[in-house]
Design a protein around this motif. Sequence first.
Motif, short mmCIF file in Angstrom:
data_model
loop_
_atom_site.label_atom_id
_atom_site.label_comp_id
_atom_site.label_asym_id
_atom_site.label_seq_id
_atom_site.Cartn_x
_atom_site.Cartn_y
_atom_site.Cartn_z
N LEU A 249 8.73 5.63 -1.51
CA LEU A 249 8.66 4.70 -0.40
C LEU A 249 7.37 3.87 -0.46
O LEU A 249 7.36 2.68 -0.12
CB LEU A 249 8.72 5.45 0.94
N ALA A 250 6.27 4.52 -0.89
CA ALA A 250 4.99 3.80 -0.98
C ALA A 250 4.94 2.89 -2.20
O ALA A 250 4.18 1.91 -2.21
CB ALA A 250 3.84 4.80 -1.03
N GLU A 251 5.72 3.17 -3.23
CA GLU A 251 5.66 2.40 -4.47
C GLU A 251 6.64 1.23 -4.50
O GLU A 251 6.40 0.25 -5.21
CB GLU A 251 5.94 3.32 -5.67
N ARG A 252 7.72 1.32 -3.76
CA ARG A 252 8.81 0.35 -3.96
C ARG A 252 8.46 -1.07 -3.51
O ARG A 252 9.09 -2.02 -3.94
CB ARG A 252 10.06 0.82 -3.22
N GLU A 253 7.44 -1.24 -2.66
CA GLU A 253 7.06 -2.57 -2.21
C GLU A 253 5.84 -3.13 -2.94
O GLU A 253 5.31 -4.15 -2.53
CB GLU A 253 6.77 -2.53 -0.70
N LYS A 254 5.40 -2.45 -3.98
CA LYS A 254 4.24 -2.94 -4.72
C LYS A 254 4.64 -4.10 -5.61
O LYS A 254 5.81 -4.24 -5.99
CB LYS A 254 3.62 -1.80 -5.52
N PRO A 255 3.68 -4.95 -5.98
CA PRO A 255 4.01 -6.19 -6.72
C PRO A 255 4.77 -5.96 -8.02
O PRO A 255 5.68 -6.71 -8.35
CB PRO A 255 2.64 -6.82 -6.97
N TYR A 256 4.41 -4.93 -8.81
CA TYR A 256 5.07 -4.76 -10.09
C TYR A 256 6.54 -4.37 -9.92
O TYR A 256 7.39 -4.71 -10.74
CB TYR A 256 4.33 -3.74 -10.95
N VAL A 257 6.86 -3.65 -8.83
CA VAL A 257 8.26 -3.31 -8.56
C VAL A 257 9.02 -4.55 -8.09
O VAL A 257 10.15 -4.81 -8.52
CB VAL A 257 8.34 -2.19 -7.51
N LEU A 258 8.39 -5.33 -7.22
CA LEU A 258 9.04 -6.56 -6.75
C LEU A 258 9.24 -7.53 -7.91
O LEU A 258 10.27 -8.23 -7.98
CB LEU A 258 8.18 -7.21 -5.66
N ALA A 259 8.29 -7.56 -8.86
CA ALA A 259 8.44 -8.44 -10.01
C ALA A 259 9.61 -8.00 -10.89
O ALA A 259 10.37 -8.84 -11.40
CB ALA A 259 7.15 -8.45 -10.82
N ARG A 273 12.18 3.27 -14.78
CA ARG A 273 11.14 2.72 -15.64
C ARG A 273 9.87 2.34 -14.91
O ARG A 273 8.79 2.30 -15.51
CB ARG A 273 11.67 1.49 -16.38
N HIS A 274 9.93 2.07 -13.60
CA HIS A 274 8.77 1.53 -12.92
C HIS A 274 8.27 2.40 -11.75
O HIS A 274 7.06 2.41 -11.49
CB HIS A 274 9.08 0.11 -12.39
N ILE A 275 9.18 3.07 -11.08
CA ILE A 275 8.76 3.83 -9.89
C ILE A 275 8.49 5.29 -10.21
O ILE A 275 7.42 5.82 -9.89
CB ILE A 275 9.82 3.69 -8.77
N LEU A 276 9.45 5.97 -10.85
CA LEU A 276 9.28 7.40 -11.10
C LEU A 276 8.09 7.72 -12.00
O LEU A 276 7.44 8.76 -11.78
CB LEU A 276 10.57 7.97 -11.71
N PRO A 277 7.75 6.90 -13.01
CA PRO A 277 6.55 7.24 -13.80
C PRO A 277 5.27 7.35 -12.98
O PRO A 277 4.35 8.08 -13.37
CB PRO A 277 6.46 6.07 -14.80
#
Length: 367
Positions: A249-259, A273-277
């Motif tokens: 929940l804390a990671e999903r709105e970060k810029p690299y995820v949105l990109a 590839r982007h959130i679970l690591p």
Amino acid sequence: MKNESSVQTREVSPGRLAWGRFVSNRVAVVCLGFLVFLYVCAPLAPFIAPYGATVNNLEQSFHPPTPLHFADARGGFSLWPSVKGTTLTDRANTKYETVPGTVYPLKLFPRGDPYRLLGLIPCNRHLFGVEAPGRIFLLGSDQFGRDVFSRLVIGSQVSLTIGLVGILIVFPMALLVGGIAGYHSGWVDTGIMRVSEIIMSIPGLYLILSLRSSFPTSLSSTQVFLMITVIFSFIGWAGLCRVIRGMVLAEREKPYVLAARGLGQGHFRTILRHILPSTFGYCIVAATMSIPGYILGEAALSFLGLGIQDPDTSWGLMLAQAQSHRVLVSFWWILSPGFAIFAVVLAFNFLGDGLRDALDPKMKDNR
């Protein structure tokens, strides 16, 4: 010069910084070495053990630990260790006396009980032993005359493996389910969280006992081992799933995820590839801290007679003999599996603390 040193400092990878912090924790490093040694020895247990786990001799029940002597048959000094022969003189009180003139030199790689090395290669060589009729009991023998050291080493295959197998089942499932719940809001998140809360509300010990008692009596110890692991995994994934969900929940709105989403990547690929690591650091620490729970759970079930059964062995099953007050007071070496469990659990806890400090991104490199 200052600019060059600052550039070199910035070029150090986070992995190397974490490794440097971990190595500086000497207790954690020692515990890691101790655990690596145990897990390397576990597959070689039948070779390391001087006897098979089921080899008994009622004439030598509750034999005390055999001391090593540096003396020959004539009483002179010898550079090579040996053991002296003993005989049972008082069966009622289980007392043994040394037989004068009987000396059995310790041998390396002698022939002994047959076994399969790594479960595949037929072999009958052992790391050490003595010639018959001599016997060597480094940690004494149990009520059936079985070597406690041999059973302790061979029993480590079950007691140490169950934790690794458990986390291999629990963590991939908790990562995937928790990642999906945290990434998707609405009914998906609500449904997964309600299921995990229901599982977490079930008393774990009573669930394990009830499910174990429903197993058919015809199951082998290997099948019981697998079923116990599955039960522990079924109980353990829910709590970790909730933690992973909160981190996602804390990671999903970060810029690299949105990109990544803006570039057209699918939801499942974005999660993997982007959130679970970003949760792997926590997962490594959580896995290290979870293994002792599996070890203690198996030991408790086997101690109560609901886990591994004779003629197979595990540390919990060996401790079941200590339920008698007479055995507990008179034959202290029967508690050897308890000390082994204590040492392994303590080592995992110290290792987990060291990994937590090393992988914590808020920790500063003070070197």
